[in-house]
Motif scaffolding. Structure first.
Motif, PDB file in Angstrom:
ATOM      1  N   GLY A   1       0.914  -1.221  -0.075  1.00 50.60           N
ATOM      2  CA  GLY A   1      -0.100  -0.106  -0.012  1.00 50.60           C
ATOM      3  C   GLY A   1       0.844   1.207   0.038  1.00 50.60           C
ATOM      4  O   GLY A   1       0.410   2.204  -0.034  1.00 50.60           O
ATOM      5  N   ARG A   2       2.106   1.116  -0.153  1.00 45.23           N
ATOM      6  CA  ARG A   2       2.833   2.265   0.139  1.00 45.23           C
ATOM      7  C   ARG A   2       4.006   2.445  -1.130  1.00 45.23           C
ATOM      8  O   ARG A   2       4.062   1.321  -1.985  1.00 45.23           O
ATOM      9  N   LYS A   3       4.268   3.629  -1.596  1.00 40.38           N
ATOM     10  CA  LYS A   3       5.134   3.655  -2.772  1.00 40.38           C
ATOM     11  C   LYS A   3       6.448   3.631  -2.486  1.00 40.38           C
ATOM     12  O   LYS A   3       7.154   4.230  -1.696  1.00 40.38           O
ATOM     13  N   VAL A   4       6.927   2.705  -3.230  1.00 41.75           N
ATOM     14  CA  VAL A   4       8.345   2.305  -3.067  1.00 41.75           C
ATOM     15  C   VAL A   4       9.420   2.360  -4.189  1.00 41.75           C
ATOM     16  O   VAL A   4       8.816   1.846  -5.271  1.00 41.75           O
ATOM     17  N   CYS A   5      10.447   3.170  -4.321  1.00 44.00           N
ATOM     18  CA  CYS A   5      11.133   2.894  -5.539  1.00 44.00           C
ATOM     19  C   CYS A   5      12.430   1.812  -5.328  1.00 44.00           C
ATOM     20  O   CYS A   5      12.952   1.707  -4.410  1.00 44.00           O
ATOM     21  N   ALA A   6      12.459   1.199  -6.560  1.00 46.37           N
ATOM     22  CA  ALA A   6      13.382   0.390  -6.784  1.00 46.37           C
ATOM     23  C   ALA A   6      14.022   0.356  -8.218  1.00 46.37           C
ATOM     24  O   ALA A   6      13.364   0.996  -9.091  1.00 46.37           O
TER      25      ALA A   6
ATOM     26  N   THR B   1      15.411  -0.931 -11.685  1.00 44.15           N
ATOM     27  CA  THR B   1      15.312  -2.130 -12.747  1.00 44.15           C
ATOM     28  C   THR B   1      16.407  -2.867 -13.065  1.00 44.15           C
ATOM     29  O   THR B   1      17.478  -2.655 -12.949  1.00 44.15           O
ATOM     30  N   GLY B   2      16.058  -3.990 -13.135  1.00 51.68           N
ATOM     31  CA  GLY B   2      16.953  -5.289 -13.381  1.00 51.68           C
ATOM     32  C   GLY B   2      17.664  -5.632 -12.175  1.00 51.68           C
ATOM     33  O   GLY B   2      18.659  -6.411 -12.190  1.00 51.68           O
ATOM     34  N   SER B   3      17.115  -5.237 -10.925  1.00 50.03           N
ATOM     35  CA  SER B   3      17.738  -5.699  -9.588  1.00 50.03           C
ATOM     36  C   SER B   3      16.856  -6.750  -9.091  1.00 50.03           C
ATOM     37  O   SER B   3      15.919  -6.640  -9.426  1.00 50.03           O
ATOM     38  N   THR B   4      17.741  -7.551  -8.050  1.00 50.23           N
ATOM     39  CA  THR B   4      16.947  -8.578  -7.446  1.00 50.23           C
ATOM     40  C   THR B   4      16.086  -7.816  -6.368  1.00 50.23           C
ATOM     41  O   THR B   4      15.005  -8.112  -6.154  1.00 50.23           O
ATOM     42  N   SER B   5      16.435  -6.457  -5.951  1.00 47.88           N
ATOM     43  CA  SER B   5      15.639  -5.716  -4.952  1.00 47.88           C
ATOM     44  C   SER B   5      14.236  -5.593  -5.539  1.00 47.88           C
ATOM     45  O   SER B   5      13.353  -5.678  -4.575  1.00 47.88           O
ATOM     46  N   LEU B   6      14.094  -5.324  -6.774  1.00 46.94           N
ATOM     47  CA  LEU B   6      12.597  -5.109  -7.328  1.00 46.94           C
ATOM     48  C   LEU B   6      11.733  -6.402  -7.139  1.00 46.94           C
ATOM     49  O   LEU B   6      10.850  -6.356  -6.704  1.00 46.94           O
ATOM     50  N   ALA B   7      12.492  -7.570  -7.832  1.00 49.47           N
ATOM     51  CA  ALA B   7      11.896  -8.554  -7.792  1.00 49.47           C
ATOM     52  C   ALA B   7      11.404  -9.076  -6.505  1.00 49.47           C
ATOM     53  O   ALA B   7      10.364  -9.508  -6.136  1.00 49.47           O
ATOM     54  N   ASN B   8      12.521  -9.012  -5.557  1.00 50.18           N
ATOM     55  CA  ASN B   8      12.208  -9.578  -4.074  1.00 50.18           C
ATOM     56  C   ASN B   8      11.066  -8.577  -3.255  1.00 50.18           C
ATOM     57  O   ASN B   8      10.211  -9.141  -2.656  1.00 50.18           O
TER      58      ASN B   8
ATOM     59  N   ALA C   1       6.313  -8.230  -0.872  1.00 51.49           N
ATOM     60  CA  ALA C   1       5.074  -7.153  -0.645  1.00 51.49           C
ATOM     61  C   ALA C   1       4.166  -6.668  -1.868  1.00 51.49           C
ATOM     62  O   ALA C   1       4.465  -5.892  -2.484  1.00 51.49           O
ATOM     63  N   PRO C   2       3.362  -7.805  -2.369  1.00 48.58           N
ATOM     64  CA  PRO C   2       2.610  -7.794  -3.682  1.00 48.58           C
ATOM     65  C   PRO C   2       1.852  -6.517  -3.625  1.00 48.58           C
ATOM     66  O   PRO C   2       1.540  -5.976  -4.983  1.00 48.58           O
ATOM     67  N   LYS C   3       1.557  -5.904  -2.800  1.00 48.20           N
ATOM     68  CA  LYS C   3       0.655  -4.716  -2.859  1.00 48.20           C
ATOM     69  C   LYS C   3       1.126  -3.494  -2.783  1.00 48.20           C
ATOM     70  O   LYS C   3       0.657  -2.507  -2.749  1.00 48.20           O
ATOM     71  N   ALA C   4       2.823  -3.533  -2.657  1.00 48.60           N
ATOM     72  CA  ALA C   4       3.474  -2.258  -2.768  1.00 48.60           C
ATOM     73  C   ALA C   4       3.212  -1.549  -4.036  1.00 48.60           C
ATOM     74  O   ALA C   4       3.189  -2.422  -5.329  1.00 48.60           O
ATOM     75  N   ASP C   5       3.459  -0.315  -4.050  1.00 48.36           N
ATOM     76  CA  ASP C   5       3.103   0.643  -5.294  1.00 48.36           C
ATOM     77  C   ASP C   5       4.515   0.794  -5.802  1.00 48.36           C
ATOM     78  O   ASP C   5       5.226   1.365  -5.270  1.00 48.36           O
ATOM     79  N   THR C   6       4.693  -0.190  -6.891  1.00 53.24           N
ATOM     80  CA  THR C   6       6.404   0.037  -7.772  1.00 53.24           C
ATOM     81  C   THR C   6       6.181   0.740  -8.925  1.00 53.24           C
ATOM     82  O   THR C   6       6.996   0.296  -9.779  1.00 53.24           O
TER      83      THR C   6
END
Ligand code: GLU
Length: 298
Positions: A171-176, A178-185, A190-195
């Motif tokens: 439910g929160r906006k999170v920056c990650a 592109t191409g990182s494991t950080s974004l995939a993890n 947290a499938p409902k994070a706003d990415t």
């Protein structure tokens, strides 16, 4: 048989890999050489490195503590640069300044596999996590460091416990990046994070956080540690990493002798204290603890 001759024969049998660091001393009448024609497979990355007399390494240019380029001097610094130096030393023993044989190229997170697959670089040493998915495309030496994925947010959000763990990013906006494991993890945990806000560079995620465009950013704890230093006090990590990130040295798929050479060099650096000294000179400047070196996967 003399000891010197015996070592020479063993080196010839097991290839340059185990003997490269000392070949100059052992064969005093011959110049030190990391690779010999008889031991290097034609068409391999090692053969290309040998022919070029330099190694092309993809690193980060904008990640403090690991790979950071000083815009005024063009000098690169950080733990990944130190590891690059060690690898160059193993590839070009007794040939002067190891960095004289290194060509650095910027490797953003999204470019790493492609660079290795295209032969644009020989190695990637770029806060690069070893994962099974990536192993389908490239090989890895190491690991040489184990990071953990954490979250960086406003100090008050961390201290009040509003953001205490990855679940709080739903439910929160999170920056990650592109191409990182950080974004995939993040998406997995947290499938409902706003990415919807993603960037190609870590400092750009940090700028989005500073500008209030996102509630948090997520990546490896040591990357966050380096970024937060530039705006000390306003932002903080949870200190509670939610995913293990073993850093490896990316190599083109199938280059087993290059991988063995690098693993041998890492192991010696772990044992003789060069690894710990390199860590202390870089990440250790701001990190509270100096870890033990990890176990290399053979
Ligand atoms: N270590 C993670 C990765 O390899 C995040 C850091 C980075 O993007 O380089 O994806």
């Amino acid at each position: 048989m003399t000891g010197r001759r015996f070592v020479g024969i063993i080196c010839a049998l097991i290839s340059l890999v185990a003997c490269s660091g000392s070949s100059g001393d052992l064969n005093g009448d011959r110049p030190a050489s990391p690779v010999t024609a008889s031991t290097v497979a034609v068409g391999s990355t090692l053969a290309r490195i040998q022919a070029r007399n330099n190694v092309i390494i993809g690193v980060k240019y904008d990640v403090p503590l690991f790979g950071l380029r000083d815009p005024a001097t063009g000098t690169l610094s950080g733990f990944d640069i130190e590891i690059s130096k060690m690898v160059a030393q193993a590839l070009f023993p007794g040939k002067g300044d190891p960095l004289g044989h290194v060509q650095f190229v910027e490797a953003l997170s999204k470019d790493r596999e492609q660079f290795l697959q295209n032969g644009d670089v020989d190695l990637v040493i770029s806060t690069y996590t070893i994962t099974d998915a990536r192993k389908l495309l490239v090989d890895f030496a190491g690991p040489y460091y184990i990071a953990g994925q954490d979250i960086l947010a406003k100090r008050e959000d961390i201290e009040s416990g509003v953001i205490a763990g990855v679940g709080d990013l739903n439910g929160r906006k999170v920056c990650a990046v592109t191409g990182s494991t950080s974004l995939a993890n993040l998406k997995a945990a947290a499938p409902k994070a706003d990415t919807t806000v993603t960037k190609e560079r870590y400092p750009d995620c940090f700028k989005a956080l500073q500008a209030g465009q996102v509630d948090a950013m997520t990546t490896d704890d040591v990357i966050l540690l380096g970024l937060e230093q530039s705006d000390l006090g306003r932002f903080q990590t949870t200190g509670n990493p939610f995913h293990s990130e073993p850093y490896g040295i990316g190599i083109p798929k199938g280059d087993t002798s290059l991988r063995a050479l690098i693993n041998g060099e890492l192991q010696s650096a772990f044992t003789d204290g060069r690894w710990a000294a390199a860590f202390a000179r870089t990440v250790g400047k701001v990190s509270k603890s100096v870890p033990n070196p990890p176990a290399i996967s053979r």
